[in-house]
Design an enzyme around this catalytic site. Structure first.
Site, PDB file in Angstrom:
ATOM      1  N   ASP A 201       0.840  -1.193   0.000  1.00  9.34           N
ATOM      2  CA  ASP A 201       0.000   0.000   0.000  1.00  9.34           C
ATOM      3  C   ASP A 201       0.881   1.251   0.000  1.00  9.34           C
ATOM      4  O   ASP A 201       1.767   1.394   0.851  1.00  9.34           O
ATOM      5  CB  ASP A 201      -0.893  -0.016   1.241  1.00  9.34           C
ATOM      6  CG  ASP A 201      -1.986   1.038   1.208  1.00  9.34           C
ATOM      7  OD1 ASP A 201      -1.692   2.194   0.832  1.00  9.34           O
ATOM      8  OD2 ASP A 201      -3.129   0.723   1.571  1.00  9.34           O
TER       9      ASP A 201
ATOM     10  N   CYS B 255      -8.333   2.757 -11.347  1.00  3.13           N
ATOM     11  CA  CYS B 255      -9.434   3.486 -11.973  1.00  3.13           C
ATOM     12  C   CYS B 255     -10.780   2.790 -11.865  1.00  3.13           C
ATOM     13  O   CYS B 255     -11.788   3.308 -12.337  1.00  3.13           O
ATOM     14  CB  CYS B 255      -9.121   3.709 -13.453  1.00  3.13           C
ATOM     15  SG  CYS B 255      -8.918   2.175 -14.389  1.00  3.13           S
TER      16      CYS B 255
END
Length: 362
Positions: free
Chosen positions: A54, A77
């Site tokens: 992350d 996206c």
């Protein structure tokens, strides 16, 4: 030692955007992605190692690059894509703000944020765009948003993507509009026609040959209830979402879901043996009222290979991928075409050079 503009790469994936920036002369100092297979692929092809995990857990490492010339990357996206649920609360949508948090931390001279076209044009995301631009302005950046079709820049794929470019300048004569104009001029000078899919595949060789070995084995069967469109390459003549590609045209957007029946289809007889398009002929017969066929499609039709998908995305011919075949296809579908990234990077570099005397330091 490398010279040129320095860069930090975020949401790097397998490294498609990084390839383009490196080809444009940028020195990428840091890369990150959460996809383990993509990080392994990145590490096989680049001089630095991608930090896997992350982005928000690498603040200390990233902070070492404060004052870098450029930050670039494409936050996931799926939360904004018309192919997804378009959920503003999707965790992946929040990574757009993690991207800006990193820009705030590093204070680069410029940034490029890439995403799907829908984020730029869909009214659902107008508040997201406004929030993004307001935040960038508060950090001292002039911004320009562009929607580019990769096919206009030598990529054999009709792939439209959004790019938000930010330039940190203390020159009051530079505005959002002037930045957009400068970038548009640079981009117009780099437009180029792509090669056809037939030429690309002939260059690689038949599926299964040495230069085109990573074959997709997903079968092709006729749709019992074909969805007909005016073009043979639209609608649905075969089962699955992998539509046929016009051999003498370009591909549609390659999805990250390739690897099964969502993998596009090509006609080897048409490409290598000069025969008429089977797809066009079958489409014509259906349009004339002939009943649809059943069972398996002829052997001349096949799914595109991993190698062909890489080439369509303009990766270098020697680019290596890690992971299973489905992971390879996912990495390719998630990538920014290397040539499109190079064109954008060259354009940004030229604009930065034009305004080099007024770019604000960190």
């Amino acid at each position: 030692m490398k010279f040129g503009l320095s860069a930090v790469s975020l949401f790097s994936g397998a490294g498609g955007m990084d390839v383009g920036f490196e080809q444009a002369g940028f020195n990428v100092l840091f890369a990150n992605d959460i996809d383990e297979a993509a990080c392994q692929s990145y590490n096989l092809n680049h001089s630095i190692k991608s930090h896997c995990g992350d982005l928000r857990s690498f603040t200390d490492e990233i902070s070492k690059f404060k004052g870098v010339d450029v930050v670039f990357g494409g936050p996931p996206c799926q939360g904004f894509s018309v192919a997804g649920k378009m959920d503003p609360d999707d965790e992946r949508s929040q990574l757009l703000w993690s991207y800006l948090d990193t820009v705030e931390l590093l204070q680069p001279k410029a940034f490029i944020c890439e995403n799907v076209k829908a984020l730029a044009v869909n009214s659902r995301w107008s508040n997201v765009r406004e929030r993004f631009f307001d935040k960038a302005a508060s950090l001292g950046y002039k911004t320009a948003m562009l929607v580019l079709n990769a096919a206009d820049y030598g990529v054999p794929q009709a792939r439209e993507r959004m790019f938000i470019v930010g330039l940190k300048s203390d020159d009051s004569s530079i505005s959002n509009n002037s930045l957009l104009n400068d970038l548009s001029i640079e981009l117009a000078n780099q437009q180029n026609s792509p090669e056809s899919i037939a030429d690309l595949i002939r260059r690689l060789g038949p599926a299964g040959s040495e230069g085109n070995s990573k074959v997709c084995s997903a079968v092709i069967t006729y749709a019992k209830k074909p969805v007909l469109r005016k073009s043979p390459y639209a609608g649905m003549l075969f089962n699955g979402a992998g539509r046929p590609i016009n051999s003498f045209g370009i591909a549609l957007t390659l999805p990250a879901s390739m690897g099964g029946n969502k993998t596009p289809i090509v006609d080897e007889d048409e490409i290598f043996n000069g025969k008429d398009s089977y797809v066009a002929g079958y489409h014509k017969s259906l349009m004339q009222g002939t009943p649809p066929k059943q069972g398996y499609a002829p052997d001349c039709l096949r799914r595109i290979t991993v190698d062909e998908a890489l080439a369509i995305q303009t990766f270098p011919s020697n680019y290596k991928l890690a992971g299973s075949q489905s992971a390879m296809f996912r990495q390719i579908g998630n990538a920014v075409p290397c040539e499109l990234a190079r064109v954008v990077a060259v354009s940004l570099s030229s604009v930065m050079n034009k305004h080099s005397g007024s770019l604000a330091a960190a």
